[in-house]
Design an enzyme around this catalytic site. Structure first.
Site, PDB file in Angstrom:
ATOM      1  N   ARG A 170      15.084 -40.509   5.797  1.00 51.61           N
ATOM      2  CA  ARG A 170      14.667 -39.142   5.360  1.00 51.61           C
ATOM      3  C   ARG A 170      14.572 -38.937   3.976  1.00 51.61           C
ATOM      4  O   ARG A 170      13.717 -38.379   3.470  1.00 51.61           O
ATOM      5  CB  ARG A 170      15.796 -38.328   6.012  1.00 51.61           C
ATOM      6  N   ASP A 230      11.850 -22.512  16.228  1.00 53.23           N
ATOM      7  CA  ASP A 230      12.938 -23.057  17.262  1.00 53.23           C
ATOM      8  C   ASP A 230      13.230 -21.717  17.852  1.00 53.23           C
ATOM      9  O   ASP A 230      13.575 -21.801  19.193  1.00 53.23           O
ATOM     10  CB  ASP A 230      14.303 -23.192  16.696  1.00 53.23           C
ATOM     11  N   ARG A 233      10.701 -20.794  20.493  1.00 54.63           N
ATOM     12  CA  ARG A 233      10.828 -21.791  21.529  1.00 54.63           C
ATOM     13  C   ARG A 233      11.881 -21.339  22.685  1.00 54.63           C
ATOM     14  O   ARG A 233      11.844 -21.368  23.773  1.00 54.63           O
ATOM     15  CB  ARG A 233      10.877 -23.044  21.385  1.00 54.63           C
ATOM     16  N   HIS A 257      16.458 -26.379  10.701  1.00 53.03           N
ATOM     17  CA  HIS A 257      15.482 -26.632  11.606  1.00 53.03           C
ATOM     18  C   HIS A 257      15.354 -28.191  12.046  1.00 53.03           C
ATOM     19  O   HIS A 257      15.198 -29.029  11.281  1.00 53.03           O
ATOM     20  CB  HIS A 257      14.318 -26.406  10.614  1.00 53.03           C
TER      21      HIS A 257
END
Lengths: 402, 333
Positions: A170, A230, A233, A257
């Site tokens: 990352r 999120d 959803r 997130h």
């Protein structure tokens, strides 16, 4: 468009008081001058010739006038006003275009600008949108590699950036995106110093921090799309289980997130009736109804959709348009978006001392993040946020050249 | 032990929930199909949207992505399956399935490939929605609308081709740019074959009822100093140009499909240039579909506006009809 000529013609034709082109009228222009009787017939003939010549010239000029000039009489010919509700989308990949189309179909902007480095794709996308302008209420759609097309934007949506390669850390992904943002962000701010930036590119919380640093804008004007998606959803999946519309199910997912987002079960309610009060085990492993599974599905959804169709775009596009609407229309609606949790030197939300961006319920208006709602979180939820903050800071502190 | 849901919500209605009232199905979830689906969703046209395709993973991914946006939409039921049973009771079925134009490829080239696909799709649609209105988008649209009409057995008012609705929209956009006016106030009709031989009806081009050809009698001819003819040429070239730049066109056609669906679902009786059976009109003797101005309502294409065309415009329509019939008669249906 030969606009500057039009006024000349309009003025000239009225001052000549000539008949309309194509008609026959015997009106004469009188030349009043003190001439002797002898010279008068000659003068009359000269005046008549002058008149005929002028009429011929007028007809010739009129036939040269374009359709625009004949059709339209402009009343106002000063400089055009700058756009009042301009939105820019940086990056015309699937996410950027979904954001652009959602903004257009919601009639949120009077001007839309698209920017990218891939010039052909950019021009093609702009043309495709322009061809639909009959069906839209956004009269100006522009694009360019040069950021000057983005000038005077109120909201700038940043979707540009690279995706993780297989096996890439990352931190490496973030550093690559920092280098891209170093080119993008200063240019955006240069041309729209008063804009509000919505960062969508992933990892969104870190990149919103990066954007804030690179832009020099005050923190309330830099927002990350964060857990807005999120939460959407979550509300959809929970509402499906209940058999109601997502907008009637209230539930918040905060924090980072992604994999470690925090579902605030205490806040989940329908018509104000707290689900946790009806089921104290909700969200725990002991819960017989396994509501925790719903949150897990939210975390997994992105991966699932990517596995099935290669990327996600519609849902994120719709959620960005929703945020844009609150910003453009000064609605003061509350959205879970990524914002700076450190308030000042002395304190941060929930005791977080690091300069990190995490999603919290924010009141969005035309200034950006007007205020943050202090959600009552359990000790467990707060410790999860702190853990996310630590991890984000761990990545951020090693970033170079910010 | 009652569940959380039972504690929260008490069901009081003895009626069965009613079926969908305005269901739309989109066949094909490629770029055009999804652009149409999203435009329809964002215009709040339907209470149920069904998606069908043969590529199951892509289909499932697309439907999930749309469902995740439900919070922001007013279409509560979005479903998808390879099996056409999900499309049952649709009011409008938009057919976008089929092969697409490659760079430089003409629309007529796609014919046989798409006929074979339609032989599978159309009967399946009719099986589950025998009273639907078919809106054909796949290219070459005029031929495929004819094919869909033959394969479906539906009356001609229920089979519509998206036709030159998009060409007219592109023309009006370019006209608007030239005049500095919004496209919706620039009126122009491009009719005939969707594609290279579409016919711009210059006599009808107007703003606020003022005929532009009246102001510029050379309009549309080669003598025209303002070269309005090139505006039509740009319309014809647009699709190829966008395909060359981004690989395909999607947004404009998606929005134009939603515009047609709106007229049908809301029974607006608006006039649109769409592809319909033109045998017996304008000197056309063959059973072909070409775009002319049509009135659209909830029973489909109910009326046709008879345009006053110049002899050379009619000649172009007749010529297109002959070309289309030349291709159609070779097809095995």
């Amino acid at each position: 468009m030969k606009r500057p000529d039009v006024q000349w013609i309009t003025v000239t034709s009225s001052s000549l008081s000539l008949p309309e082109a194509g008609t026959r009228d015997g009106s004469l222009i009188h030349c009043s001058a003190p001439y002797s009787r002898q010279q008068q017939p000659a003068m009359l003939v000269s005046c008549w010739c002058l008149y005929l010549g002028a009429q011929r010239l007028y007809r010739h000029v009129l036939s040269m006038a374009s359709v625009v000039q004949k059709l339209i009489t402009p009343l106002f010919s000063g400089t055009l006003e700058p756009p009042r509700n301009k939105v820019t989308v940086v990056g015309v990949g699937q996410v950027g275009m979904a954001c652009a189309v959602s903004v257009l179909l919601r009639d949120l902007a009077d001007e839309l600008a698209l920017v990218d480095v891939v010039e052909d794709k950019l021009k093609g996308e702009m043309m495709d949108l322009q061809h639909g302008s009959l069906f839209l209420k956004t009269p100006k759609i522009v694009s360019g590699k040069d950021y000057s097309v983005t000038a005077n934007s109120r909201v700038v949506v940043v979707t540009a950036g690279v995706r993780q390669q297989e096996g890439e850390s990352r931190l490496n992904l973030v550093q690559r995106n920092v280098n891209i943002f170093k080119h993008i962000i200063p240019q955006i701010v240069r041309y729209s110093p008063n804009c509000i930036l919505i960062v969508v590119s992933n990892p969104v919380d870190v990149l919103t921090y990066v954007t804030w640093k690179l832009s020099g804008l005050p923190k309330h004007r830099v927002i990350g799309s964060g857990t807005n998606l999120d939460s959407a959803r979550f509300r959809y999946l929970m509402a499906e289980r209940m058999g109601i519309h997502p907008s009637s199910f209230n539930g918040w997912i905060l924090g980072e997130h992604g994999d470690s987002s925090v579902p605030v079960w205490s806040g989940a309610n329908v018509a104000g009736v707290s689900l946790q009060k009806l089921n104290p085990d909700i969200g725990k492993d002991t819960d017989k109804e396994n509501w925790k599974e719903t949150h897990k599905k939210v975390v997994d959804s992105a991966y699932e959709v990517i596995r099935l169709k290669g990327y996600t775009n519609w849902a994120i596009g719709l959620s960005v348009a929703d945020l844009t609407e609150s910003l453009m229309k000064n609605l003061n609606r509350v959205h879970p978006v990524s914002t700076m949790v450190k308030m000042n030197v002395f304190q941060g939300m929930y005791g977080i001392g690091d300069e990190v961006y995490l999603s919290l319920p924010c009141v969005l208006n035309s200034a950006g993040v007007g205020s943050v709602v202090n959600m009552t979180l359990t000790g467990d939820e707060i410790s999860q946020l702190k853990k996310s903050a630590d991890m984000l800071w761990h990545i951020q502190k090693d970033l170079k050249d910010l | 032990m009652s569940s959380t849901k039972e504690k929260l919500i008490a069901h009081v209605s003895k009626e069965e929930p009613a079926g969908p009232t305005n269901k739309v199905t989109v066949v094909g979830v490629g770029m055009v199909g999804m652009a149409a689906a999203v435009s329809i969703l964002l215009k709040d046209l339907t209470d149920e949207l069904a998606l069908v395709d043969v590529m199951e993973d892509k289909l499932k991914g697309e439907v999930m992505d749309l469902q995740h946006g439900s919070l922001f939409l007013k279409t509560h039921k979005i479903v998808a399956d390879k099996d056409y049973s999900v499309t049952a009771n649709s009011k409008v079925v938009v057919v976008t399935a089929g092969a697409r134009q490659q760079e430089g490829e003409s629309r007529l080239n796609l014919v046989q490939r798409n006929v074979n696909i339609f032989k599978f799709i159309i009967p399946n649609i009719i099986k589950y929605s025998p009273n639907c209105i078919l809106l054909v988008v796949s290219n070459p649209v005029d031929i495929l609308t004819y094919v869909a009409w033959k394969l479906s057995g539906l009356p001609r008012n229920r089979v519509i081709g998206s036709g030159t609705n998009l060409d007219s929209a592109r023309f009006r956009h370019l006209m608007g740019e030239k005049l500095g006016i919004h496209p919706s106030s620039c009126h122009a009709w491009v009719i005939g074959e969707h594609g290279d031989s579409s016919v711009p009806v210059w006599s009808g081009v107007n703003v606020a009822g003022v005929s532009l050809q009246g102001l510029n009698p050379d309009m549309g001819t080669d003598n025209d100093k303002e070269d309005w003819k090139s505006v039509h040429k740009m319309v014809v070239d647009s699709a190829y140009e966008v395909i060359k730049l981004k690989g395909y066109t999607s947004w404009a056609i998606g929005m134009s499909v939603a515009d047609l669906c709106e007229s049908i679902l809301k029974n607006l009786r608006k006039c649109h240039p769409v592809s319909t059976l033109v045998k017996g009109m304008h000197g056309v003797n063959e059973e072909v579909f070409l775009s002319v101005p049509c009135i659209l309502g909830n029973t489909g294409l109910t009326d046709v506006v008879h345009m006053t065309l110049k002899p050379d415009e009619e000649k172009q329509l007749v010529k297109s009809a002959e070309t289309l019939w030349g291709v159609q008669k070779e097809l095995t249906l």
